[in-house]
Enzyme design. Sequence first.
Site, PDB file in Angstrom:
ATOM      1  N   GLY A  47      -1.996 -10.492   7.414  1.00  0.00           N
ATOM      2  CA  GLY A  47      -2.546  -9.901   8.629  1.00  0.00           C
ATOM      3  C   GLY A  47      -3.660  -8.922   8.297  1.00  0.00           C
ATOM      4  N   GLN A  52      -9.121  -1.922   9.654  1.00  0.00           N
ATOM      5  CA  GLN A  52      -9.080  -2.081   8.194  1.00  0.00           C
ATOM      6  C   GLN A  52     -10.411  -2.563   7.635  1.00  0.00           C
ATOM      7  OE1 GLN A  52      -5.198  -4.444   8.139  1.00  0.00           O
ATOM      8  NE2 GLN A  52      -5.113  -3.288   6.244  1.00  0.00           N
ATOM      9  N   CYS A  96       0.501  -3.582   2.330  1.00  0.00           N
ATOM     10  CA  CYS A  96      -0.654  -3.462   3.214  1.00  0.00           C
ATOM     11  C   CYS A  96      -1.930  -3.578   2.386  1.00  0.00           C
ATOM     12  CB  CYS A  96      -0.615  -2.103   3.905  1.00  0.00           C
ATOM     13  SG  CYS A  96      -2.012  -1.832   5.001  1.00  0.00           S
ATOM     14  N   LEU A  97      -2.917  -4.309   2.894  1.00  0.00           N
ATOM     15  CA  LEU A  97      -4.178  -4.490   2.168  1.00  0.00           C
ATOM     16  C   LEU A  97      -4.953  -3.180   2.030  1.00  0.00           C
ATOM     17  CD1 LEU A  97      -5.400  -7.894   3.685  1.00  0.00           C
ATOM     18  CD2 LEU A  97      -4.306  -7.510   1.476  1.00  0.00           C
ATOM     19  N   HIS A 138       3.466  -4.365  12.189  1.00  0.00           N
ATOM     20  CA  HIS A 138       2.578  -3.763  11.188  1.00  0.00           C
ATOM     21  C   HIS A 138       1.150  -3.655  11.742  1.00  0.00           C
ATOM     22  CE1 HIS A 138       1.397  -3.168   6.834  1.00  0.00           C
ATOM     23  NE2 HIS A 138       0.237  -3.482   7.371  1.00  0.00           N
ATOM     24  N   GLU A 139       0.668  -4.729  12.368  1.00  0.00           N
ATOM     25  CA  GLU A 139      -0.724  -4.728  12.859  1.00  0.00           C
ATOM     26  C   GLU A 139      -0.888  -3.846  14.100  1.00  0.00           C
ATOM     27  OE1 GLU A 139      -2.800  -5.734  10.762  1.00  0.00           O
ATOM     28  OE2 GLU A 139      -1.347  -6.839   9.561  1.00  0.00           O
ATOM     29  N   HIS A 142      -1.204  -0.428  12.887  1.00  0.00           N
ATOM     30  CA  HIS A 142      -2.580  -0.177  12.427  1.00  0.00           C
ATOM     31  C   HIS A 142      -3.477   0.204  13.610  1.00  0.00           C
ATOM     32  CE1 HIS A 142      -3.072  -0.946   8.190  1.00  0.00           C
ATOM     33  NE2 HIS A 142      -2.507  -2.127   8.239  1.00  0.00           N
TER      34      HIS A 142
HETATM   35 NI    NI Z   1      -1.703  -3.280   6.727  1.00  0.00          NI
END
Ligand code: NI
Length: 175
Positions: A47, A52, A96-97, A138-139, A142
Amino acid sequence: MALLEIVHFPAPVLRKKTKLIIDFSDPKLAPLISDMAETMYDAPGVGLAANQIGLSLRLAVIDVDWKEEEGQKNLRVFINPILLEKSEDISFEEGCLSLPSLTAQTKRFNKVTVQYQDLKGTKKTLSAEGLLAVALQHETDHLDGKLYIDRLSSLKKELLIKKFKKLKEERKSSG
Ligand code: NI
């Protein structure tokens, strides 16, 4: 199509609540989504939220079905997503990226219902469970300016941030 740069913790844009997308006729919207998807697959991740990549917009892409070897993709696009219902506690190993190379056990819901808009602006509702439900939590976190580390105890959060800073230093010194 282009790869976008993923913003890392502690960038302020990750901490700001994102803005709703109102203009569905904006010709930049579809290419932005393609670029976000390409960036997510390249990372690779399941995701990616718009903040991000530095854009404070309420938009995320998710693919929990992708298997690189099989080349099979199931891209899901969520514009202006809001979680309506959440149920059944689960514990999940989450990463998480924006905090690369780290994971931690978080408490999440196993089932969620999300309301969102598609690329045309049409309102839709989706009920999800398991990995997709966790990815949606999670998204949307964000998009609300939250990170999964905020879901940990303050001690665990502090340890993880320390580890992240250490990894960053190591990366720097190795060029
Ligand atoms: Ni993330």
